[in-house]
Write a protein that holds these residues in place. Structure first.
Motif, short mmCIF file in Angstrom:
data_model
loop_
_atom_site.label_atom_id
_atom_site.label_comp_id
_atom_site.label_asym_id
_atom_site.label_seq_id
_atom_site.Cartn_x
_atom_site.Cartn_y
_atom_site.Cartn_z
N ALA A 45 -3.72 4.14 -15.20
CA ALA A 45 -3.45 5.35 -14.42
C ALA A 45 -4.34 5.31 -13.18
CB ALA A 45 -3.77 6.58 -15.24
N LEU A 46 -3.89 5.95 -12.12
CA LEU A 46 -4.72 6.05 -10.92
C LEU A 46 -5.63 7.27 -11.05
CD1 LEU A 46 -2.22 5.23 -8.06
CD2 LEU A 46 -3.93 3.75 -9.09
N GLU A 47 -6.88 7.07 -10.73
CA GLU A 47 -7.85 8.16 -10.70
C GLU A 47 -7.38 9.18 -9.67
OE1 GLU A 47 -11.24 10.06 -8.79
OE2 GLU A 47 -10.25 8.31 -7.94
N PRO A 48 -7.51 10.49 -9.92
CA PRO A 48 -6.95 11.50 -9.02
C PRO A 48 -7.34 11.35 -7.55
CG PRO A 48 -7.63 12.53 -11.05
CD PRO A 48 -8.10 11.10 -11.12
N LYS A 49 -8.57 10.98 -7.25
CA LYS A 49 -8.98 10.83 -5.84
C LYS A 49 -8.35 9.59 -5.20
CE LYS A 49 -13.35 13.28 -6.26
NZ LYS A 49 -14.81 13.15 -6.22
N THR A 50 -7.91 8.65 -6.01
CA THR A 50 -7.21 7.47 -5.52
C THR A 50 -5.73 7.79 -5.32
OG1 THR A 50 -8.77 6.00 -6.63
CG2 THR A 50 -6.62 5.06 -6.07
N LEU A 51 -5.18 8.59 -6.22
CA LEU A 51 -3.76 8.94 -6.18
C LEU A 51 -3.43 9.97 -5.10
CD1 LEU A 51 -0.91 8.93 -7.40
CD2 LEU A 51 -1.72 10.64 -9.04
N ALA A 52 -4.25 11.00 -4.97
CA ALA A 52 -3.93 12.16 -4.12
C ALA A 52 -3.55 11.81 -2.68
CB ALA A 52 -5.07 13.16 -4.15
N PRO A 53 -4.27 10.94 -1.99
CA PRO A 53 -3.94 10.69 -0.58
C PRO A 53 -2.80 9.70 -0.33
CG PRO A 53 -5.95 9.53 -1.15
CD PRO A 53 -5.55 10.33 -2.36
N ILE A 54 -2.19 9.17 -1.37
CA ILE A 54 -1.15 8.15 -1.18
C ILE A 54 0.03 8.71 -0.40
CG2 ILE A 54 0.59 6.78 -2.36
CD1 ILE A 54 -1.53 5.93 -4.32
N LYS A 55 0.53 9.85 -0.82
CA LYS A 55 1.73 10.40 -0.17
C LYS A 55 1.49 10.67 1.32
CE LYS A 55 5.48 13.43 -1.37
NZ LYS A 55 5.97 14.40 -2.34
N ALA A 56 0.36 11.28 1.65
CA ALA A 56 0.05 11.57 3.05
C ALA A 56 -0.23 10.30 3.85
CB ALA A 56 -1.15 12.51 3.13
N SER A 57 -0.74 9.28 3.19
CA SER A 57 -1.09 8.02 3.88
C SER A 57 0.08 7.06 4.00
CB SER A 57 -2.23 7.32 3.13
OG SER A 57 -3.37 8.15 3.06
N ALA A 58 1.16 7.32 3.28
CA ALA A 58 2.30 6.38 3.26
C ALA A 58 2.87 6.12 4.66
CB ALA A 58 3.39 6.90 2.33
N LYS A 59 2.79 7.10 5.54
CA LYS A 59 3.32 6.92 6.90
C LYS A 59 2.60 5.79 7.65
CE LYS A 59 0.33 10.53 8.60
NZ LYS A 59 0.17 11.94 8.48
N LEU A 60 1.39 5.46 7.23
CA LEU A 60 0.63 4.38 7.86
C LEU A 60 1.29 3.01 7.64
CD1 LEU A 60 -2.96 5.52 6.80
CD2 LEU A 60 -1.89 5.80 9.05
N LEU A 61 2.11 2.91 6.61
CA LEU A 61 2.79 1.64 6.33
C LEU A 61 3.75 1.25 7.44
CD1 LEU A 61 3.40 2.14 2.52
CD2 LEU A 61 1.88 0.45 3.57
N ALA A 62 4.17 2.21 8.26
CA ALA A 62 5.08 1.93 9.37
C ALA A 62 4.44 1.00 10.41
CB ALA A 62 5.52 3.23 10.04
N ASN A 63 3.12 0.94 10.45
CA ASN A 63 2.41 0.11 11.42
C ASN A 63 2.05 -1.27 10.89
OD1 ASN A 63 2.44 2.23 13.31
ND2 ASN A 63 0.67 3.15 12.31
N VAL A 64 2.43 -1.56 9.66
CA VAL A 64 2.12 -2.86 9.05
C VAL A 64 3.22 -3.85 9.45
CG1 VAL A 64 1.86 -4.08 6.85
CG2 VAL A 64 0.94 -1.77 7.11
N PRO A 65 2.85 -5.07 9.87
CA PRO A 65 3.87 -6.06 10.22
C PRO A 65 4.84 -6.27 9.06
CG PRO A 65 1.70 -6.84 10.85
CD PRO A 65 1.49 -5.58 10.06
N ALA A 66 6.12 -6.38 9.39
CA ALA A 66 7.18 -6.49 8.38
C ALA A 66 6.95 -7.66 7.42
CB ALA A 66 8.53 -6.60 9.06
#
Length: 108
Positions: A41-62
């Motif tokens: 399981a992901l520890e809550p402090k590791t899990l919580a910011p994933i959804k908000a941070s997912a938009k950062l994946l748009a800047n990762v090279p394909a």
């Protein structure tokens, strides 16, 4: 932390998770992959910011994101075979183990 997390089957980000995800957004995919592959399981402090941070994946090279996604899909196939059902929905990834730990489920 450390061995206690391993015994408890908890995956914890070292340092501040939102900062780590900003430094390298691919960590978002990796942490989900490791959790699925290990049945942790992901520890809550590791899990919580994933959804908000997912938009950062748009800047990762394909090409880099493709490699990580292939590894994630392989881990999901492994986890499904080992732990039970894993489903992907619009809201995220739902890992549900079956067997003696059937109440163990977590959304990513």
């Amino acid at each position: 932390k450390g061995l206690n997390d391993v015994r408890a089957k908890v995956l914890r980000m070292i340092g501040d998770a939102p900062t780590r995800y900003r430094e390298d957004p691919v960590r978002i995919v990796r942490v989900v992959r490791f959790a699925a592959k290990l049945g942790f399981a992901l520890e809550p402090k590791t899990l919580a910011p994933i959804k908000a941070s997912a938009k950062l994946l748009a800047n990762v090279p394909a090409s880099r994101l493709f490699d990580e996604m292939v590894k994630l899909l392989q881990a999901l196939a492994f986890a499904t075979a080992k732990f039970g059902r894993i489903g992907v929905s619009h809201g995220g990834l739902r890992v549900r183990t079956i067997g003696k730990d059937s109440d163990n489920k977590q959304n990513y």
